[in-house]
Motif scaffolding. Structure first.
Motif, PDB file in Angstrom:
ATOM      1  N   ARG A   1     -12.813   8.952   3.194  1.00  0.00           N
ATOM      2  CA  ARG A   1     -11.612   8.214   3.607  1.00  0.00           C
ATOM      3  C   ARG A   1     -10.559   9.152   4.189  1.00  0.00           C
ATOM      4  O   ARG A   1     -10.566  10.365   3.924  1.00  0.00           O
TER       5      ARG A   1
ATOM      6  N   THR B   1       0.813  -1.224   0.000  1.00  0.00           N
ATOM      7  CA  THR B   1       0.000   0.000   0.000  1.00  0.00           C
ATOM      8  C   THR B   1       0.841   1.266   0.000  1.00  0.00           C
ATOM      9  O   THR B   1       0.303   2.371   0.089  1.00  0.00           O
TER      10      THR B   1
ATOM     11  N   MET C   1      -4.614   1.760   1.731  1.00  0.00           N
ATOM     12  CA  MET C   1      -5.524   0.866   1.016  1.00  0.00           C
ATOM     13  C   MET C   1      -4.810   0.235  -0.174  1.00  0.00           C
ATOM     14  O   MET C   1      -4.056   0.902  -0.887  1.00  0.00           O
ATOM     15  N   ASP C   2      -5.045  -1.063  -0.380  1.00  0.00           N
ATOM     16  CA  ASP C   2      -4.473  -1.745  -1.531  1.00  0.00           C
ATOM     17  C   ASP C   2      -4.980  -1.103  -2.819  1.00  0.00           C
ATOM     18  O   ASP C   2      -6.179  -0.806  -2.946  1.00  0.00           O
TER      19      ASP C   2
ATOM     20  N   ASP D   1     -13.389   6.263  -2.973  1.00  0.00           N
ATOM     21  CA  ASP D   1     -12.350   6.286  -1.942  1.00  0.00           C
ATOM     22  C   ASP D   1     -11.375   7.452  -2.120  1.00  0.00           C
ATOM     23  O   ASP D   1     -10.574   7.736  -1.231  1.00  0.00           O
TER      24      ASP D   1
ATOM     25  N   ILE E   1      -9.097   0.009  -4.340  1.00  0.00           N
ATOM     26  CA  ILE E   1      -9.527   1.409  -4.280  1.00  0.00           C
ATOM     27  C   ILE E   1     -10.559   1.680  -5.369  1.00  0.00           C
ATOM     28  O   ILE E   1     -10.379   1.303  -6.528  1.00  0.00           O
TER      29      ILE E   1
END
Length: 213
Positions: free
Chosen positions: A68, A23, A44-45, A53, A49
């Motif tokens: 987010r 990430t 977040m990966d 986001d 996403i």
């Protein structure tokens, strides 16, 4: 343009390019019409996403859209764009060879034509500061100057451009230059291209090379 979807796609492009792992790393793009800055979320990966986001900020770092938490380096992205009106895309990566020199706190000189054309002069290493800190943001803005890239001591690299494609080209050329410099140092001391020729090639690439210039 749907900047949120575009940034999601660019995040996957960065991840698949091998410029970062897991990430880590973060990217942003500015809408030149509104001045709003679109940033990736924190931790977040990239393959999960979604456009919703993405966080949108104004130049005072107020969140305009998004639920987010923004990337921890949001201050660095916004400060770069505030300091550089010509910059509309910022990519922070963790590439292996560039990080070798970041760990050495060692600048990378323009030793190949591609670096002279796209990166300009020597790529400087910003002094170390904690991730996400105002000090780190200030150090990066200072090391970047009017150039296209800098390194973050013990951390990674920052590349900028007038658009995302330009910023990605800078990322690619910086990592290629770091790889060649790393190998060349194992044999001897590489010769940098002199400043006058660097300036000529940088101007040529920006204003004359390619179609429609």
């Amino acid at each position: 343009m749907d900047y949120k979807k575009y940034l999601v796609d660019c995040g996957m492009r960065m991840f698949k390019s091998g410029l970062t792992v897991e990430t880590w790393g973060n990217i942003s793009i500015k809408d030149p019409e509104t001045g709003l800055i679109y940033l990736t979320p924190s931790g977040m990966d990239y393959d999960i996403i979604k456009p919703d986001d993405i966080i949108v900020m104004d130049r005072e770092m107020n969140i305009v859209e998004g639920e987010r938490k923004p990337t921890i380096e949001y201050g660095m992205h916004v400060r770069i764009m505030n300091a550089r009106p010509d910059v509309h895309a910022v990519i922070h990566t963790h590439p292996v060879d560039s990080q070798v020199f970041a760990c050495l706190h060692r600048d990378i000189p323009p030793i190949i034509d591609e670096a002279a054309q796209l990166l300009g002069g020597t790529v400087k290493c910003a002094e170390y500061a904690l991730p996400g800190s105002d000090e780190l943001a200030d150090n990066v803005v200072s090391a970047l100057g009017d150039g296209a890239a800098c390194m973050m001591a013990n951390h990674g690299a920052v590349c900028v451009g007038k658009d995302m494609d330009s910023a990605f080209r800078v990322c690619t050329v910086l990592e290629m230059t770091a790889k060649i410099y790393h190998k060349a140092l194992a044999i001897g001391e590489p010769e940098a291209i002199d400043d006058e020729k660097v300036s000529f090639m940088n101007d040529f690439a920006a204003n004359h090379y390619g179609q429609g210039k």
